[in-house]
Design a protein around this motif. Structure first.
Motif, PDB file in Angstrom:
ATOM      1  N   GLU A  40       0.823  -1.209   0.000  1.00 29.69           N
ATOM      2  CA  GLU A  40       0.000   0.000   0.000  1.00 29.69           C
ATOM      3  C   GLU A  40       0.852   1.253   0.000  1.00 29.69           C
ATOM      4  N   ALA A  41       1.944   1.238   0.777  1.00 26.45           N
ATOM      5  CA  ALA A  41       2.831   2.408   0.845  1.00 26.45           C
ATOM      6  C   ALA A  41       3.471   2.679  -0.509  1.00 26.45           C
ATOM      7  N   GLN A  96       0.775   3.995  -2.985  1.00 25.88           N
ATOM      8  CA  GLN A  96       0.429   5.392  -2.721  1.00 25.88           C
ATOM      9  C   GLN A  96       1.527   6.333  -3.202  1.00 25.88           C
ATOM     10  N   ALA A  97       2.788   5.964  -2.939  1.00 26.62           N
ATOM     11  CA  ALA A  97       3.910   6.823  -3.337  1.00 26.62           C
ATOM     12  C   ALA A  97       4.048   6.890  -4.863  1.00 26.62           C
ATOM     13  N   ASP A 102       1.665   6.356  -7.049  1.00 31.31           N
ATOM     14  CA  ASP A 102       0.492   7.076  -7.547  1.00 31.31           C
ATOM     15  C   ASP A 102       0.713   8.585  -7.449  1.00 31.31           C
ATOM     16  N   ALA A 103       1.149   9.049  -6.270  1.00 32.54           N
ATOM     17  CA  ALA A 103       1.391  10.485  -6.072  1.00 32.54           C
ATOM     18  C   ALA A 103       2.503  10.986  -6.986  1.00 32.54           C
ATOM     19  N   SER A 132       7.385   9.082   1.296  1.00 25.25           N
ATOM     20  CA  SER A 132       6.165   8.280   1.165  1.00 25.25           C
ATOM     21  C   SER A 132       4.927   9.159   1.330  1.00 25.25           C
ATOM     22  N   THR A 133       5.150  10.468   1.526  1.00 28.37           N
ATOM     23  CA  THR A 133       4.061  11.409   1.776  1.00 28.37           C
ATOM     24  C   THR A 133       3.677  12.135   0.488  1.00 28.37           C
ATOM     25  N   PRO A 134       2.442  11.983   0.018  1.00 27.02           N
ATOM     26  CA  PRO A 134       2.041  12.617  -1.243  1.00 27.02           C
ATOM     27  C   PRO A 134       2.346  14.109  -1.300  1.00 27.02           C
TER      28      PRO A 134
END
Length: 293
Positions: free
Chosen positions: A35-36, A39-40, A42-43, A252-254
């Protein structure tokens, strides 16, 4: 900078293979968990990143491959639109190099890797002073050359090599390395290594651009950031790319991923570039390869 159609929608640098590599990529060190990673990635794709830097020792090649397979269609992209880097683990240095590289290919679920690097000049299990290290490096390079000839590795290179390691490689290789990836930031400007790369036509690429976060509170960096109304991270990344040095910020933060991409719409003055470069004192936040024979 002129872009090719093969990878990236942003500024890029030419490699000695004829390909181009994006100036900005997502560093994937310590980015683990399906998931991490999803998400990374994707962003990153949403923010315009088209390069992703993984490695066998990061343990996330398979997760990166799955994330791209799922997300590329979402952005109207294909495999050819992204630039994927991975690296040979020290445990596979020498005899295990071909198997290690093929395992990376299999884990990523891809027919080719855009750039594959020898991650470290030493060998796991051997002391840094062990004189088997040079032979293992040479054996690994021959393996990468073979896979490059087969088209499975579009470009090959090295990471964490010193000037001595680079000169030894250049004296024996059939295929020149396309990239040298090392620690690079205002406290470690790597002047000698950059000169070696320029001499041999090797692209010099940075990691640890933010000094593991410690440079984000440096008074000089903060002063320059205030001048341009930018974040300290944006200033540090801009300092590198303004010298045509590709960067691989990891997050890892969008929101941070988006922030780190906004480095191509401003320019640091020569004076401010000089102020940051003047911080150089040969300080490494990561491992030091200089003891590896």
């Amino acid at each position: 900078m002129k872009m090719s159609s093969s990878a990236s929608t942003g500024p890029s640098v030419p490699l000695n293979t004829g390909a181009r590599m994006p100036l900005l990529g997502l560093g994937m060190y310590k980015l683990c968990g399906g998931e991490a990673v999803l998400q990374a990635v994707d962003a990153s794709l949403a923010a315009g990143y088209r390069a992703f830097d993984s490695a066998a020792v990061y343990g996330n090649e398979a997760e990166l491959g799955r994330a791209l397979k799922e997300l590329l269609p979402k952005y109207g992209l294909t495999r050819e639109d992204v630039f994927i880097t991975s690296k040979l683990g020290p445990k596979d240095q020498g005899e295990g190099a071909i198997e290690g590289a093929l395992h990376s290919l299999s884990s990523l679920g891809m027919e080719y890797i855009d750039l594959y690097l020898i991650h470290w000049p030493g060998t796991r299990g051997l002391d840094v002073t062990d004189h088997r290290n040079p032979g293992n490096r040479a054996q690994s390079w021959a393996a990468l050359e073979e896979l490059h000839t087969q088209g499975k590795l579009k470009a090959i290179g090295v990471s964490n090599y010193t000037p001595a390691h680079m000169k030894a490689l250049m004296g024996s290789c059939k295929t020149r390395p396309a990239v040298l990836q090392v620690e690079f930031h205002p406290l470690e400007c790597q002047t000698t290594l950059r000169s070696v790369c320029e001499e041999f036509g090797v692209c010099f690429q940075a990691y640890t651009s933010l000094g593991r976060g410690e440079l984000l509170t440096d008074p000089q960096v903060l002063q320059v950031a205030q001048t341009y109304q930018r974040t300290p991270a944006q200033v540090l990344l801009r300092w590198a790319v303004q010298q045509d040095v590709p960067v691989l910020p990891k997050s890892s933060t969008p929101e941070r991923i988006r922030e780190n991409a906004n480095i191509f719409d401003f320019t640091l003055s020569d004076g401010d570039m000089g102020k940051l470069s003047a911080l150089d004192r040969g300080h490494k936040f990561c491992w030091d390869p200089s003891q590896v024979v």
